[in-house]
Scaffold this motif. Structure first.
Motif, short mmCIF file in Angstrom:
data_model
loop_
_atom_site.label_atom_id
_atom_site.label_comp_id
_atom_site.label_asym_id
_atom_site.label_seq_id
_atom_site.Cartn_x
_atom_site.Cartn_y
_atom_site.Cartn_z
N SER A 223 0.67 -1.01 -0.01
CA SER A 223 -0.02 0.04 -0.08
C SER A 223 0.91 1.31 0.03
O SER A 223 2.11 1.33 0.89
N PHE A 224 0.36 2.27 -0.72
CA PHE A 224 1.15 3.65 -0.74
C PHE A 224 1.17 4.08 0.88
O PHE A 224 0.20 4.00 1.41
N ASP A 225 2.35 4.66 0.93
CA ASP A 225 2.56 5.26 2.40
C ASP A 225 3.29 6.52 2.41
O ASP A 225 4.50 6.60 2.02
N THR B 54 4.43 8.68 4.48
CA THR B 54 5.46 8.54 5.40
C THR B 54 6.77 8.28 4.73
O THR B 54 7.79 8.83 5.26
N LYS B 55 6.66 7.40 3.81
CA LYS B 55 8.03 6.88 3.29
C LYS B 55 8.69 7.84 2.54
O LYS B 55 9.75 8.15 2.45
N ILE B 56 7.74 8.61 1.76
CA ILE B 56 8.50 9.76 0.89
C ILE B 56 8.83 10.84 2.13
O ILE B 56 9.55 11.23 1.73
N GLU B 57 7.85 11.06 2.92
CA GLU B 57 8.40 12.19 3.98
C GLU B 57 9.76 11.83 4.26
O GLU B 57 10.57 12.50 4.41
N GLN C 218 2.27 13.33 -3.70
CA GLN C 218 1.23 12.47 -3.39
C GLN C 218 -0.12 12.84 -4.36
O GLN C 218 -0.70 11.90 -4.78
N ARG C 219 -0.19 13.93 -4.74
CA ARG C 219 -1.39 14.54 -5.69
C ARG C 219 -1.15 13.93 -6.99
O ARG C 219 -2.18 13.51 -7.66
N GLN C 220 0.16 14.04 -7.45
CA GLN C 220 0.28 13.33 -8.70
C GLN C 220 0.08 11.95 -8.69
O GLN C 220 -0.55 11.58 -9.71
#
Length: 153
Positions: free
Chosen positions: A60-62, A64-67, A92-94
Motif C-alpha cells: 500500500s502507498f505510504d 510517510t516513506k516519501i516524507e 502525493q497529488r500526482q
C-alpha cells in the motif's frame, strides 16, 4: 481515535485547524482515560493506491516513506519544513490523480527527484545516489556533472 500512550479508544478533539499548505487537518486530542495530549492529521485519500516495487512485490502507498526519504535527502540543508511538506503533498497529488490504482515505485522516485531538482541540488544528488543505486565515486561525478550542466542552462 486510540491513545498512543495508553491505547484507550476514546479521545476528545481540543483544537482543529488546517495545515499551512491546506492539504490536511491538524487535530490536537486529549485521551479521556490518561489525559495525555497528542496530534493527528487527517488527509483526503482519493483511492487506495498500490505501489509496485522493482522486484514485483506490492504494498500500500505510504506517504510517510516519501516524507522520510525527502527529510533524509534534505537533512542539514536549511530547507523549511513547509517546503518539504509542499513537495511531498505535490508528489502525493500526482500519484492520486495519475488515474491508476497501481503505480511503480520507480515512477514515485522519479517524481520525488523532479521535486528535489527544483528545490536543492545537493538533496537531489543525495536522493539520486540511493534511487539510482550509485556504487562508485565515478557515478557521483557523472551525475553531479549533469546537475551542474542543468544549473548553467
Amino acid at each position: 481515535m486510540r491513545c498512543p500512550f495508553c491505547a484507550h479508544d476514546d479521545s476528545q478533539v481540543k483544537d482543529s485547524r488546517p495545515t499551512e499548505d491546506n492539504t490536511a487537518i491538524r487535530r490536537r486530542r486529549q485521551c479521556d482515560s490518561c489525559g495525555a495530549r497528542f496530534t493527528t492529521f487527517e488527509r483526503v485519500q482519493l483511492r487506495e493506491i498500490t505501489v509496485v516495487k522493482s522486484d514485483g512485490s506490492r504494498e500500500s502507498f505510504d506517504r510517510t516513506k516519501i516524507e522520510q526519504s525527502v527529510a533524509l535527502a534534505c537533512r542539514k540543508r536549511g530547507i523549511a519544513q513547509e517546503r518539504l511538506d509542499q513537495l511531498v503533498s505535490g508528489v502525493q497529488r500526482q500519484i492520486e490523480t495519475f488515474g491508476e490504482n497501481e503505480v511503480a515505485a520507480k515512477a514515485i522516485g522519479q517524481m520525488v527527484m523532479e521535486g528535489l531538482r527544483g528545490l536543492d541540488s545537493v538533496a537531489y544528488i543525495r536522493f539520486a545516489s540511493v534511487y539510482r543505486e550509485f556504487t562508485e565515486a565515478r557515478d557521483f561525478e557523472e551525475f553531479a556533472g549533469n546537475v551542474r550542466d542543468i544549473g548553467q542552462e
